[in-house]
Structure formats: C-alpha cells, structure tokens
Design a protein around this motif. Structure first.
Motif, PDB file in Angstrom:
ATOM      1  N   ASP A 414     -11.941  10.218  -6.675  1.00  0.00           N
ATOM      2  CA  ASP A 414     -10.652   9.792  -7.213  1.00  0.00           C
ATOM      3  C   ASP A 414     -10.162   8.596  -6.406  1.00  0.00           C
ATOM      4  OD1 ASP A 414      -7.947   9.620  -8.063  1.00  0.00           O
ATOM      5  OD2 ASP A 414      -8.015  11.745  -8.597  1.00  0.00           O
ATOM      6  N   LEU A 415      -9.567   7.604  -7.085  1.00  0.00           N
ATOM      7  CA  LEU A 415      -9.053   6.443  -6.361  1.00  0.00           C
ATOM      8  C   LEU A 415      -8.000   6.840  -5.339  1.00  0.00           C
ATOM      9  CD1 LEU A 415      -8.738   3.743  -9.152  1.00  0.00           C
ATOM     10  CD2 LEU A 415     -10.416   3.871  -7.318  1.00  0.00           C
ATOM     11  N   ALA A 416      -7.284   7.956  -5.582  1.00  0.00           N
ATOM     12  CA  ALA A 416      -6.263   8.384  -4.629  1.00  0.00           C
ATOM     13  C   ALA A 416      -6.870   8.828  -3.322  1.00  0.00           C
ATOM     14  CB  ALA A 416      -5.432   9.518  -5.232  1.00  0.00           C
ATOM     15  N   GLY A 417      -8.211   8.975  -3.266  1.00  0.00           N
ATOM     16  CA  GLY A 417      -8.850   9.413  -2.042  1.00  0.00           C
ATOM     17  C   GLY A 417      -8.944   8.324  -0.993  1.00  0.00           C
ATOM     18  N   VAL A 418      -8.596   7.106  -1.321  1.00  0.00           N
ATOM     19  CA  VAL A 418      -8.648   6.011  -0.354  1.00  0.00           C
ATOM     20  C   VAL A 418      -7.277   5.871   0.298  1.00  0.00           C
ATOM     21  CG1 VAL A 418      -9.075   3.554  -0.028  1.00  0.00           C
ATOM     22  CG2 VAL A 418     -10.392   4.840  -1.721  1.00  0.00           C
ATOM     23  N   ALA A 419      -7.203   5.943   1.613  1.00  0.00           N
ATOM     24  CA  ALA A 419      -5.940   5.789   2.316  1.00  0.00           C
ATOM     25  C   ALA A 419      -5.339   4.428   1.986  1.00  0.00           C
ATOM     26  CB  ALA A 419      -6.160   5.936   3.820  1.00  0.00           C
ATOM     27  N   ASP A 420      -4.034   4.417   1.682  1.00  0.00           N
ATOM     28  CA  ASP A 420      -3.452   3.162   1.218  1.00  0.00           C
ATOM     29  C   ASP A 420      -3.389   2.103   2.303  1.00  0.00           C
ATOM     30  OD1 ASP A 420      -1.391   4.413   2.613  1.00  0.00           O
ATOM     31  OD2 ASP A 420      -0.115   4.686   0.852  1.00  0.00           O
ATOM     32  N   ALA A 421      -3.221   2.493   3.561  1.00  0.00           N
ATOM     33  CA  ALA A 421      -3.237   1.491   4.632  1.00  0.00           C
ATOM     34  C   ALA A 421      -4.611   0.848   4.741  1.00  0.00           C
ATOM     35  CB  ALA A 421      -2.845   2.131   5.959  1.00  0.00           C
ATOM     36  N   GLU A 422      -5.647   1.648   4.519  1.00  0.00           N
ATOM     37  CA  GLU A 422      -7.015   1.135   4.531  1.00  0.00           C
ATOM     38  C   GLU A 422      -7.225   0.164   3.370  1.00  0.00           C
ATOM     39  OE1 GLU A 422     -11.523   3.049   4.245  1.00  0.00           O
ATOM     40  OE2 GLU A 422      -9.766   4.345   4.414  1.00  0.00           O
ATOM     41  N   TRP A 423      -6.684   0.530   2.219  1.00  0.00           N
ATOM     42  CA  TRP A 423      -6.789  -0.316   1.029  1.00  0.00           C
ATOM     43  C   TRP A 423      -6.077  -1.653   1.264  1.00  0.00           C
ATOM     44  CZ3 TRP A 423      -6.674   2.399  -4.315  1.00  0.00           C
ATOM     45  CH2 TRP A 423      -7.033   1.506  -5.316  1.00  0.00           C
ATOM     46  N   ALA A 424      -4.859  -1.590   1.822  1.00  0.00           N
ATOM     47  CA  ALA A 424      -4.116  -2.813   2.099  1.00  0.00           C
ATOM     48  C   ALA A 424      -4.852  -3.688   3.112  1.00  0.00           C
ATOM     49  CB  ALA A 424      -2.715  -2.463   2.604  1.00  0.00           C
ATOM     50  N   ALA A 425      -5.501  -3.045   4.088  1.00  0.00           N
ATOM     51  CA  ALA A 425      -6.257  -3.806   5.081  1.00  0.00           C
ATOM     52  C   ALA A 425      -7.432  -4.525   4.435  1.00  0.00           C
ATOM     53  CB  ALA A 425      -6.737  -2.866   6.180  1.00  0.00           C
ATOM     54  N   ALA A 426      -8.135  -3.823   3.554  1.00  0.00           N
ATOM     55  CA  ALA A 426      -9.272  -4.446   2.880  1.00  0.00           C
ATOM     56  C   ALA A 426      -8.817  -5.594   1.979  1.00  0.00           C
ATOM     57  CB  ALA A 426     -10.026  -3.391   2.069  1.00  0.00           C
ATOM     58  N   ALA A 427      -7.641  -5.453   1.357  1.00  0.00           N
ATOM     59  CA  ALA A 427      -7.098  -6.542   0.549  1.00  0.00           C
ATOM     60  C   ALA A 427      -6.778  -7.749   1.415  1.00  0.00           C
ATOM     61  CB  ALA A 427      -5.850  -6.068  -0.193  1.00  0.00           C
ATOM     62  N   LEU A 428      -6.238  -7.500   2.598  1.00  0.00           N
ATOM     63  CA  LEU A 428      -5.924  -8.605   3.507  1.00  0.00           C
ATOM     64  C   LEU A 428      -7.194  -9.310   3.961  1.00  0.00           C
ATOM     65  CD1 LEU A 428      -3.639 -10.100   4.901  1.00  0.00           C
ATOM     66  CD2 LEU A 428      -3.780  -8.463   6.785  1.00  0.00           C
ATOM     67  N   GLU A 429      -8.285  -8.550   4.094  1.00  0.00           N
ATOM     68  CA  GLU A 429      -9.572  -9.170   4.404  1.00  0.00           C
ATOM     69  C   GLU A 429      -9.947 -10.195   3.325  1.00  0.00           C
ATOM     70  OE1 GLU A 429     -11.610  -8.769   6.927  1.00  0.00           O
ATOM     71  OE2 GLU A 429     -10.767  -7.036   7.973  1.00  0.00           O
ATOM     72  N   ARG A 430      -9.488  -9.943   2.094  1.00  0.00           N
ATOM     73  CA  ARG A 430      -9.770 -10.843   0.989  1.00  0.00           C
ATOM     74  C   ARG A 430      -8.662 -11.879   0.811  1.00  0.00           C
ATOM     75  NH1 ARG A 430     -12.326  -6.212   0.254  1.00  0.00           N
ATOM     76  NH2 ARG A 430     -14.181  -6.108  -1.065  1.00  0.00           N
ATOM     77  N   GLY A 431      -7.715 -11.936   1.735  1.00  0.00           N
ATOM     78  CA  GLY A 431      -6.664 -12.941   1.682  1.00  0.00           C
ATOM     79  C   GLY A 431      -5.488 -12.567   0.820  1.00  0.00           C
ATOM     80  N   VAL A 432      -5.281 -11.258   0.551  1.00  0.00           N
ATOM     81  CA  VAL A 432      -4.180 -10.811  -0.304  1.00  0.00           C
ATOM     82  C   VAL A 432      -3.317  -9.818   0.469  1.00  0.00           C
ATOM     83  CG1 VAL A 432      -3.558  -9.645  -2.454  1.00  0.00           C
ATOM     84  CG2 VAL A 432      -5.582 -11.127  -2.372  1.00  0.00           C
ATOM     85  N   LYS A 433      -2.021 -10.091   0.557  1.00  0.00           N
ATOM     86  CA  LYS A 433      -1.094  -9.206   1.264  1.00  0.00           C
ATOM     87  C   LYS A 433      -0.400  -8.267   0.293  1.00  0.00           C
ATOM     88  CE  LYS A 433       0.384 -12.382   4.923  1.00  0.00           C
ATOM     89  NZ  LYS A 433       1.573 -13.029   5.522  1.00  0.00           N
ATOM     90  N   VAL A 434      -0.433  -6.984   0.612  1.00  0.00           N
ATOM     91  CA  VAL A 434       0.360  -5.972  -0.075  1.00  0.00           C
ATOM     92  C   VAL A 434       0.852  -4.999   0.995  1.00  0.00           C
ATOM     93  CG1 VAL A 434      -0.945  -6.154  -2.232  1.00  0.00           C
ATOM     94  CG2 VAL A 434      -1.639  -4.475  -0.500  1.00  0.00           C
ATOM     95  N   GLN A 435       1.725  -4.095   0.618  1.00  0.00           N
ATOM     96  CA  GLN A 435       2.196  -3.081   1.566  1.00  0.00           C
ATOM     97  C   GLN A 435       1.743  -1.698   1.120  1.00  0.00           C
ATOM     98  OE1 GLN A 435       6.390  -3.231   2.402  1.00  0.00           O
ATOM     99  NE2 GLN A 435       6.337  -5.380   3.011  1.00  0.00           N
ATOM    100  N   PRO A 436       1.223  -0.894   2.053  1.00  0.00           N
ATOM    101  CA  PRO A 436       0.862   0.484   1.701  1.00  0.00           C
ATOM    102  C   PRO A 436       2.118   1.338   1.537  1.00  0.00           C
ATOM    103  CG  PRO A 436       0.491   0.099   4.047  1.00  0.00           C
ATOM    104  CD  PRO A 436       0.909  -1.227   3.452  1.00  0.00           C
ATOM    105  N   LEU A 437       2.100   2.213   0.559  1.00  0.00           N
ATOM    106  CA  LEU A 437       3.242   3.104   0.342  1.00  0.00           C
ATOM    107  C   LEU A 437       3.498   3.983   1.567  1.00  0.00           C
ATOM    108  CD1 LEU A 437       5.397   4.218  -1.574  1.00  0.00           C
ATOM    109  CD2 LEU A 437       3.636   5.693  -2.587  1.00  0.00           C
ATOM    110  N   ALA A 438       2.448   4.287   2.325  1.00  0.00           N
ATOM    111  CA  ALA A 438       2.598   5.136   3.504  1.00  0.00           C
ATOM    112  C   ALA A 438       3.607   4.577   4.498  1.00  0.00           C
ATOM    113  CB  ALA A 438       1.246   5.318   4.193  1.00  0.00           C
ATOM    114  N   TRP A 439       3.735   3.250   4.558  1.00  0.00           N
ATOM    115  CA  TRP A 439       4.703   2.663   5.485  1.00  0.00           C
ATOM    116  C   TRP A 439       6.121   3.125   5.177  1.00  0.00           C
ATOM    117  CZ3 TRP A 439       3.690  -3.266   6.417  1.00  0.00           C
ATOM    118  CH2 TRP A 439       2.515  -3.405   7.176  1.00  0.00           C
ATOM    119  N   HIS A 440       6.385   3.422   3.935  1.00  0.00           N
ATOM    120  CA  HIS A 440       7.741   3.753   3.507  1.00  0.00           C
ATOM    121  C   HIS A 440       7.954   5.256   3.366  1.00  0.00           C
ATOM    122  CE1 HIS A 440       8.371  -0.516   2.974  1.00  0.00           C
ATOM    123  NE2 HIS A 440       7.244  -0.570   2.284  1.00  0.00           N
ATOM    124  N   ARG A 441       7.043   6.029   3.925  1.00  0.00           N
ATOM    125  CA  ARG A 441       7.167   7.483   3.909  1.00  0.00           C
ATOM    126  C   ARG A 441       7.430   8.017   5.314  1.00  0.00           C
ATOM    127  NH1 ARG A 441       5.824   9.916  -0.711  1.00  0.00           N
ATOM    128  NH2 ARG A 441       4.290   8.992  -2.145  1.00  0.00           N
TER     129      ARG A 441
END
Length: 509
Positions: A414-441
C-alpha cells in the motif's frame, strides 16, 4: 483509478461580495513580471547539489532509483519528525535548493502588485506631514486600522470598531502576544488541532505555553475532546483547517460556542487564508458570533506577501488592554509607512481587485495540481480543495480524516506504507519541496503530504507531482528490502529515529 477529492461539507456556488466596479483582472501594471514568466525561468534552474551540512545524515535510502541518497533529502532526517523536529525546521527547508517548491502557505509572490504599491507609496509620501515620521500609536496607524475594520466587515462578517484593532507583525507575532498575556493570566496551556500547524505550535511553545492536541475530523475540531482536555484556551483554523482543509461544521460551531460560553473558554481564531475560496460560499468567522470569547488573528501574508509582516489582532475586552501593552513593549509598533501604503491599497479598492485576479489564477493552479495527482498518484485522496492555497494528500485506504486518525499501519504494497518524511526526502532529492503530514501531527496518524500550489505555474506543478509519482513507483523497492510489511530503515534512523517509522509518530517536543 482517479484520485478522489474529499467532500467539502460547505461546498456550493461561490458568492463574491465585491461590487462590479472592482471586477475583472488587474491589467496594465507596467514593469511587473508575470508569474508565468518567472516560473519558466525557475524551471531552467539545475537540480540541487547535495548540502555539505546535511551530507551523511541519510533518509532517502531505499526510496530513489538504486536505493541511494545524494544527501539533499537527508535534511528531513536531520530535522527530524515528531519529538525530533527542531525550531529552525522551516528556516532550513526554505534554504534548501530546489527546482520546484511546493511548500504550503506561500501565495503567488511573482504577482505582488509592485507598480500599484509604488504608486501608493509615492502618494502617501507626498501627503504625509513631517509629524507622520515620528513614533506612532503602538496599536498601529489609525488609517490602516480603519481599513482593516472595513475589510473584516466586508469579507468576514466581523463588526469591529477601528479602536479595537491591533496591527501586528503578522499572525506569528499575534500568537506570541496572546501566549505572553495568557501565561501572565495563569493560563499555561493552549489546546491545538491535531493535525495542526507545526509553526503555530512552535511559536506558542517558545513563550512557555503547552499545546495539548485535540483531534480533527470531517466536521472540524472535536469539541468533546477539547472539553475533556481541561484546556482553558484553544487555537483553531475554523474556516479552512490547516492542514486538512475542513470547515468547522454548524453543529460543531454551536458546540464550541457552548464550551466558550459555559466553561469560559477562549478561542484563538487564526483566519489565515479565508479570502481564498473557490467552490464554496464564505464561512462566517467565529469572531462574528461570540466576540467576547474570541481572539481573532489575520494578516496579508497570504493576500500579498509574508515579507510585508503586517497582520491584525482583535482582542476580547478582557484581554485588550494587556495585549496593547504587550504590543507596545514588543517594538513600539510596526513601521508606519508600509501600514499607510497598505491602507491606501485597501481604500482605493486595489487590494480587492488583486484578490479577484489571484483567486482565478489560484483556482487554475489548484485544478492543475488535482489533475496531476489523478494522473501520477491515482491512489491518493485529496483534502481541502475548496479553498486555500494548499492540498493535503493521504494514501491507500485513508479516504477520510477518521481513517487517518485511526491509522495503525497499512498492508504491504500500500502506498500508505511509505513514511511521509521519507517520501518528502526522496522528492527533495529530485529537486521538489513538499512537507510531510507527520510534521503537523503530535499523535499517531496516517502518512500524507501537504502541497502548496499558489506560487507555481501549471507546468511546474505537473512536473513536481510527477516527481512524487516517481517516488511512489519506487516504493516497492523499499518493501522488498525490508521484508514483508516493513521497510528497511534508512541510514541515521536507529532508535532515535523511531518516532517517524512504520506509521508511528512521536509527540512533538
């Protein structure tokens, strides 16, 4: 499968209150670069190089192609999630180089009305007497307080005397002033929404105020949970909850009003982006319903630009004098000249015209982001699309906020199995900034991403979301490395990294 868009309980036709005299896009602003041109230039920037300061921390391992980490996304591990989030988390993320910044909370800065601002400033300087350059009222320039009172009456249904308006250096300062005054009155806790703004919690905690979490569902804050917490004050974003985007429902509003009236509770209303709405009518501010128990904060950070550092605070009678005193001794008041220029833009209708123009632009960009999510992240559910400047995405079986609150882990694959901070980090590796929902929990909850769209062109949005889709496509590599139902922990995530792993979230320090 198309990405579903979560229902908005207040969905309906948009009824704009502005007169026909100020209708239509703003045109002919000589010398102003369009956001599209700026966006095209930004798209040519080379992908970011690894940060020397973040090298070796490692969080992207196992997500990107080849399972490696360049060190760029390592910052998400260095900044931490849950208990490990540092006070400079947003400063560091803003400084991180990226081709496409989809961080939430940023308006279309390229659309700032430079020519109109310059004209208004020249007019103000031509008329301002010498005495106007002296120390002013710590509550703010009278001209701006009058215009803010009129703006709030027109757009938020708030009847307020200009004498009751306190001009602040943005909502951040307003929260700091409120925290100081309440702490001096013996209130050491301000309950906050969960999920809710990490930045707001940080500001409150800086001033020594605890922030117990209160859950949020499709109707907004859970008032029975608020009552059970014993907190005497609560910080809310009722018109467009951050980050979920839900609107505080009618029954929940009445319940909240009873809590405030019967228990003597204080509501701190952060009305951060209520003017930006697309698919629903305006929602009345809580301040308009119970002014004696609501402390209302707003700003132009989402209307014009956060760099202006101009906001306003409406205090209940019981705290007004103390808040004016705190404002006085903070810095003697905001710089007067920008206040007068802003007042002129409000008085002439320029700010209203600008709002109508950027609403159309923002709506187009929102639509572009939803289309990109449907194409590249078909398993995602979109939350908060009816208003604001951002979207929140949850994944897999998480289709409602109730599902997100009750999340205890998803099945392997399931896509939900990927930690969102990890996902955001991998996106930043590709030059794209987003925020993981975990930061706001503050408590355990489903992973997700918070994406801003207002400051980017449709092309940039499509490219950025496509990068997130690439991360999702490589998520299976992580499952394979970690065995059934578990991911391989990236380097630097030992026991101290546990709070963000496998669907568990640590308490926000």
């Amino acid at each position: 499968m198309a990405a579903p868009v979560a229902d908005d309980p207040m969905a309906g036709p948009v009824a704009d209150p502005m007169a026909d005299a100020v209708a239509g896009p703003v045109a002919g602003l000589a010398g102003e670069a369009t956001a599209e041109a700026v966006g095209e230039a930004a798209a040519e920037v080379e992908p970011p190089e690894p940060f020397a300061s973040w090298a070796g921390v490692g969080i992207g391992a196992g997500i990107g192609p080849g399972g490696g980490s360049s060190g760029v996304g390592a910052g998400f591990a260095g900044l931490g999630v849950g208990a490990d989030i540092g006070p400079d988390v947003f400063d560091v993320l803003r400084a991180a180089p990226a081709r496409i910044d989809l961080s939430p909370g940023v308006p279309d800065l390229a659309a700032f009305p430079r020519a109109a601002w310059l004209r208004a400033e020249r007019e103000v300087l031509a008329e301002l007497p010498a005495a106007g350059f002296g120390y002013g009222d710590p509550r703010g320039a009278p001209a701006l307080r009058r215009e803010v009172a009129a703006w709030l009456a027109r757009y938020r249904g708030i009847a307020v005397d200009p004498e009751e308006v306190i001009i602040t250096a943005g909502t951040a300062q307003a929260l700091g002033l409120v925290a100081q005054v309440l702490r001096g009155a013996g209130i050491r806790e301000i309950a906050v929404e969960d999920p809710g703004s990490l930045g707001a919690r940080q500001h409150l905690r800086y001033w020594g105020v605890a922030t117990p979490p209160v859950g949020v569902d499709e109707e907004g804050v859970r008032v029975e949970e608020l009552r059970a917490s014993g907190a005497r004050a609560v910080l809310l974003t009722p018109a467009h909850q951050f980050p979920t985007g839900v609107v505080l429902g009618g029954a929940r509003r009445r319940e909240l009003m009873r809590w405030a009236a019967e228990d003597g509770g204080l509501i701190i209303e952060d009305d951060y982006d209520a003017e930006h709405r697309y698919d629903r009518p305006p929602v009345a501010a809580l301040r308009s319903l119970l002014p004696e128990q609501v402390c209302y904060a707003g700003s132009v950070s989402k209307l014009l630009a956060p760099a202006l550092r101009v906001g306003w605070l409406l205090a209940p009678p019981a705290y007004r004098e103390a808040l004016v005193g705190a404002r006085r001794f903070a810095d003697l008041g905001n710089a007067v000249l920008p206040q007068l220029v802003l007042a002129r833009l409000m008085e002439t209708g320029e700010l209203e015209r600008r709002l109508r123009w950027v609403r159309r632009r923002h709506r187009q960009r929102r639509d572009a982001m939803i289309a990109a999510v449907r194409r590249h992240l078909p398993g995602a559910t979109v939350h908060g699309a009816a208003a604001g400047l951002h979207l929140t995405l949850t994944f897999g079986a998480v289709a409602t906020l109730a599902d997100a609150a009750d999340f205890a882990g998803m099945a392997d694959g399931d896509l939900a199995g990927v930690a969102d901070a990890e996902w955001a980090a991998a996106a930043l590796e590709r030059g794209v900034k987003v925020q993981p929902l975990a930061w706001h929990r503050q408590r355990a909850g489903a992973p997700g991403l918070v994406l801003g769209y207002a400051a980017r062109t449709a092309g940039e949005i499509a490219e950025g979301v496509a990068a997130l889709g690439e991360v999702a496509a490589h998520a299976g590599v992580v499952h394979a490395a970690g065995g059934p139902g578990r991911r391989a922990a990236p380097p630097g995530w030992g026991k101290s990294g546990g709070p963000g792993w496998c669907g568990k979230r640590g308490a926000d320090a």
